[in-house]
Design an enzyme around this catalytic site. Sequence first.
Site, mmCIF file in Angstrom:
data_model
loop_
_atom_site.group_PDB
_atom_site.id
_atom_site.type_symbol
_atom_site.label_atom_id
_atom_site.label_comp_id
_atom_site.label_asym_id
_atom_site.label_seq_id
_atom_site.Cartn_x
_atom_site.Cartn_y
_atom_site.Cartn_z
ATOM 1 N N ALA A 1 0.829 -1.211 0.000
ATOM 2 C CA ALA A 1 0.000 0.000 0.000
ATOM 3 C C ALA A 1 0.862 1.258 0.000
ATOM 4 O O ALA A 1 1.853 1.355 0.722
ATOM 5 C CB ALA A 1 -0.907 0.011 1.228
ATOM 6 N N SER B 1 9.797 1.463 -5.686
ATOM 7 C CA SER B 1 9.588 1.872 -7.067
ATOM 8 C C SER B 1 10.926 2.192 -7.717
ATOM 9 O O SER B 1 11.894 2.571 -7.042
ATOM 10 C CB SER B 1 8.685 3.120 -7.109
ATOM 11 O OG SER B 1 8.634 3.655 -8.423
ATOM 12 N N LYS C 1 8.116 8.133 -2.503
ATOM 13 C CA LYS C 1 8.615 6.758 -2.532
ATOM 14 C C LYS C 1 10.072 6.696 -2.088
ATOM 15 O O LYS C 1 10.481 5.774 -1.372
ATOM 16 C CB LYS C 1 8.474 6.166 -3.939
ATOM 17 C CG LYS C 1 7.042 5.989 -4.415
ATOM 18 C CD LYS C 1 6.239 5.036 -3.552
ATOM 19 C CE LYS C 1 6.638 3.596 -3.695
ATOM 20 N NZ LYS C 1 5.705 2.668 -2.984
#
Length: 339
Positions: A83, A125, A158
């Site tokens: 998530a 990522s 991220k």
Amino acid sequence: MSTVLVTGGSGYVASHLILKLLQDGYTIRTTLRSLSKEQQVRSTLQNAGAVHMDRLSFHAADLTHDKGWEEAVQGCSYVHHVASPFPGHTPKDENELIIPAREGTLRVLKAARDARVKRVVFTSSFATIGYGDKDRQGPYTENDWSVLDGLPAYHKSKTLAEKAAWDFIEAEGGGLELSVVNPVGIFGPVLSNDMSSSIDLVVKLMDGSIPKCPRTYFNIVDVRDLADLHIRAMLDPAAKGGRFIASSDGKPLALFDVARIISQGRPEKARKVPTGEMPTWIVRLAAIFSPTARQAVPFLDVIRSLNNEKPKKVLGWTPRAAQDTILDTVDSLVEHRIV
């Protein structure tokens, strides 16, 4: 078999991961911000052919609050932290993304440590690896980090979340192990209308929203291969403390290459797919008036090559060809009547 927690169970990647874990025989818990979505997620998984649905349970937990995490993780051997907030638009304040991404990651890690979980696999990522350094030629590897100055809000969120995760493990992790997966653009079969933002590019190519392709380039990973890599990172002792770029190839595809794959592979579904490229100067001119064009400008003519050998050599991962992924994406979009 072990009990495994997957955070953000309604998401595109998490759904495919839950499917694979159920197929492999695990007992799964998954978190949702609200349990009102439980039936919708169950129906999506059942329609996708999920087995052993009696082994799947749902827990309410939000990345921005402590409540629910201790209960969700209790008794689990492994946690997949998938998530993360992803905006439909650029937020006015980057902290709208950064704070829940970083603080939510730390909440999950603390709960996992306190529950004596063996390993957390964190879905990060490629945004944390290959951005911000305009002079960098590549190929990028897991040793690289994005330069924070000037990063878009999502990329920065991220990067800061992943850095916080590594810092936590080093300073406060105790016996908790961490492995990180860094996917590029995620494509593959959709299970419902909930899909990755990358797939929206394929939708726009097919519905005529893009008359000609701007000169943008990106790498591709299949969501099914990404789920497989998560499980390898969960189980393999060699994955402890490692980052793994998830990409089907090291060389990026141009958006025009994707359009051509669709036109040649599924001509009957490609009537609106663009057949030419748009010169960069025209996109820059359009950006004066169009917010959509403006978003594309920083990525024009930027080619980020990468090295995807580590997960293949260390974990035995074998991703499928990007062409197969794109065509399977197209077929599923048509099946679900999204295009």
